[in-house]
Design an enzyme around this catalytic site. Structure first.
Site, PDB file in Angstrom:
ATOM      1  N   LYS A   1      -1.820  -8.960  24.568  1.00  0.00           N
ATOM      2  CA  LYS A   1      -0.637  -9.715  24.934  1.00  0.00           C
ATOM      3  C   LYS A   1      -1.176 -11.285  24.886  1.00  0.00           C
ATOM      4  O   LYS A   1      -0.176 -11.925  24.251  1.00  0.00           O
ATOM      5  CB  LYS A   1      -0.124  -9.648  26.266  1.00  0.00           C
ATOM      6  CG  LYS A   1       1.128 -10.363  26.510  1.00  0.00           C
ATOM      7  CD  LYS A   1       1.622 -10.123  27.860  1.00  0.00           C
ATOM      8  CE  LYS A   1       2.915 -10.832  28.211  1.00  0.00           C
ATOM      9  NZ  LYS A   1       3.565 -10.679  29.600  1.00  0.00           N
TER      10      LYS A   1
ATOM     11  N   HIS B   1       2.197  24.189  -7.664  1.00  0.00           N
ATOM     12  CA  HIS B   1       3.275  23.174  -7.518  1.00  0.00           C
ATOM     13  C   HIS B   1       4.206  23.899  -6.179  1.00  0.00           C
ATOM     14  O   HIS B   1       5.408  23.796  -6.304  1.00  0.00           O
ATOM     15  CB  HIS B   1       4.144  23.010  -8.512  1.00  0.00           C
ATOM     16  CG  HIS B   1       3.529  22.458  -9.800  1.00  0.00           C
ATOM     17  ND1 HIS B   1       2.857  21.096  -9.639  1.00  0.00           N
ATOM     18  CD2 HIS B   1       3.366  22.951 -10.777  1.00  0.00           C
ATOM     19  CE1 HIS B   1       2.447  20.738 -10.772  1.00  0.00           C
ATOM     20  NE2 HIS B   1       2.455  21.798 -11.744  1.00  0.00           N
TER      21      HIS B   1
END
Length: 535
Positions: free
Chosen positions: A141, A291
């Protein structure tokens, strides 16, 4: 923009993992950096020649509660959170006699490692870090004044900046802060994942007004980067593999015993193949996948027989495919696989001779996965959101053949019924719309991924009767459909090809017409009441 670089004169170091800290220590000694540290970190730094101020000298309070309380003190957090670009903050620190920190180096208790070790819940809870995340978040921060480091990979960079008296500029501190926030967010998400899976809502908190949700109000998950891949589904796409920090089993953790590095498509296809063979427990099963769709799936007395039958379904498509076996790969199976161009083979184990033979194929990726797949929630990202569902498995009431309803023709004999059960399990692995034709515990024709069931039926029949040896393999075979027949036409294509029994979910508004067509064609038909779409 004025120079925003801040030199590192005072550092706070508190790390659980000490790997690589030697580089930092050497830099601190060379630069004369003031270092405040905790517990075991202070001992290691002192042994490396660093003049360390123990944190209790700063706080005036000893480490307590078996180390649970060390840094949770204003003398620490004021030094972290003071914005040195703010004159009021500078003045208050002087009044309080607190020195600011320019660098915070923290990594956290190994929560995920402790979970994976199988430790008792009490030991897992002890590894929930409190002070560490507080320091990291405070420093992140206050990146206007403080550089924060959570990743040991950055120690070398920090050491260089400390030695040279350079520090980090604002852009760099912002990037380090973002990295730190990601680190603590992932840490908390891991804790949330573990606690939510272990601590369900007790009955005492349930009521009609407060029902137990099937899905959490907030879904918090995190994934750790394993490694980047050469490319994604296509060469212009980037890709990487991430792992569940709480889990070190499953296909993503396969042990590679030979061959080239796994690609994105290899992972996708091999995972599909691996899952498909485990729909058949208790009997050897082999899948050949291309596939994400099976081009052959079979069961047999052993892995070699199952592979022969699976490969025979569609030898053309098997070229460049992926093979999965749910039982040990024997030398005989390896001898069958060796002449076939195969991208990946995955199995729970390999006979020594089989592995040695397969390893002679330099490009064949050989994977060993110790355990069967575990059903986990499935996630699919859509634009702006995430879909989540329980995994589709062969575990619905309608998957049990004892619950099937005979709606046309004579009851199947024992051989037909076994093939129907096989076909019903196998069709789950086929992309929708799916029609699967089977005989003798093996697929002989698969129609997949079509936008209507008629095309899938045509495709299944065509592939059954034009591939492999070219025989009319639909005569006397059985078929499964992953969803209902909306019209009789798809079923009629199968019947005209000689299919003698069909299993399908049922549920169409035209079911009676479909059943009547099957009866007229002399086809045995069962409905399951369960559906296995696979998109």
């Amino acid at each position: 923009m004025p120079n925003s670089t801040r030199p590192i004169n005072r550092a706070l170091v508190s790390v659980f993992h000490k790997e690589g800290i030697e580089a930092l220590a050497a830099a601190f000694v060379k630069a004369g950096t003031q270092v405040v540290s905790t517990g075991s970190t202070a001992k290691v730094l002192s042994a490396l020649g660093v003049q360390v101020t123990p944190v209790e000298e700063v706080t005036g309070f000893p480490e307590s509660l078996e180390g649970r309380v060390k840094t949770l003190d204003p003398h620490i957090h004021a030094g972290i959170l003071s914005d040195m670009t703010n004159p009021e903050h500078v003045s208050q620190l002087e009044t309080l006699g607190i020195a600011p920190f320019d660098l915070v180096v923290v990594n956290l208790y190994p929560f995920a490692d402790t979970v994976r070790s199988g430790a008792a819940d009490a030991d897992v809870i002890e590894k929930i870090d409190i002070g560490g995340p507080s320091m990291v978040r405070g420093a992140a921060k206050n990146h206007a004044s403080v550089a924060v480091i959570t990743d040991p990979e950055d120690y070398g960079l920090v050491a260089q900046r400390v030695e040279n008296g350079e520090g980090f500029d604002l852009e760099e501190r912002r990037w380090l802060a973002a990295k730190a926030f990601a680190h603590t967010a992932a840490y908390d998400a891991t804790i949330a994942q573990w606690t939510s899976s272990h601590w369900s809502r007790p009955d005492s908190l349930l009521s009609k007004d407060l029902p137990a949700p099937d899905f959490p109000t907030e879904l918090t998950r995190t994934w750790d980067l394993s490694h980047t891949l050469r490319y994604g589904e296509n060469p212009h796409q980037q890709a990487a593999l991430y792992l569940d920090p709480l889990n070190r089993s499953g296909f993503a953790h396969a042990e590679q015993l030979g061959g080239k590095a796994m690609s994105y498509n290899n992972f996708v296809d091999a995972d599909a193949a691996w899952r498909s063979v485990w729909d058949f427990t208790g009997t050897p099963a082999v899948a050949v996948v291309k596939h994400s769709n099976p081009c052959g799936l079979a069961i047999g007395a052993d892995a070699a027989e199952a592979h022969r039958k699976a490969h025979a379904c569609d030898p053309m498509s098997a070229y460049g495919g992926v093979i999965a076996s749910n039982s040990e790969v024997s030398l005989q199976m390896a001898q069958q696989v060796k002449p076939i161009f195969t991208e990946v083979i995955v199995a729970p184990s390999y006979e020594d001779e089989a592995l040695a033979l397969l390893q002679t194929k330099q490009n064949l990726r050989i994977l060993r996965v110790a355990h069967a797949p575990i059903a986990r929630p499935q996630m699919r990202q859509i634009d702006g959101g995430l879909l989540i569902q329980s995994q589709d498995s062969i575990d619905a009431d309608g998957d049990n053949p004892q619950n099937w309803k005979l709606v046309a023709g004579d009851a199947a004999d024992e051989g037909q019924l076994q093939d129907l059960v096989f076909a019903w399990k196998a069709v789950r692995s086929v992309k929708s719309n799916a029609i699967l034709i089977a005989h003798d515990g093996a697929t002989v024709g698969i129609g997949m991924g079509q936008v209507n069931r008629v095309d899938s039926s045509h495709l299944a029949v065509t592939r059954a009767n034009t591939l492999a040896d070219g025989a009319n393999r639909t005569q006397g075979a059985v078929a499964a459909s992953d969803a209902f027949f909306p019209f009789p036409d798809g079923m009629e294509i199968l019947a005209d090809a000689g299919v003698k029994a069909v299993v399908q979910p049922g549920g169409s508004i035209r079911d009676e017409a479909v059943f009547a067509a099957a009866e007229q064609a002399g086809v045995t038909m069962y409905v399951t009441g369960a559906r296995h779409f696979f998109h």
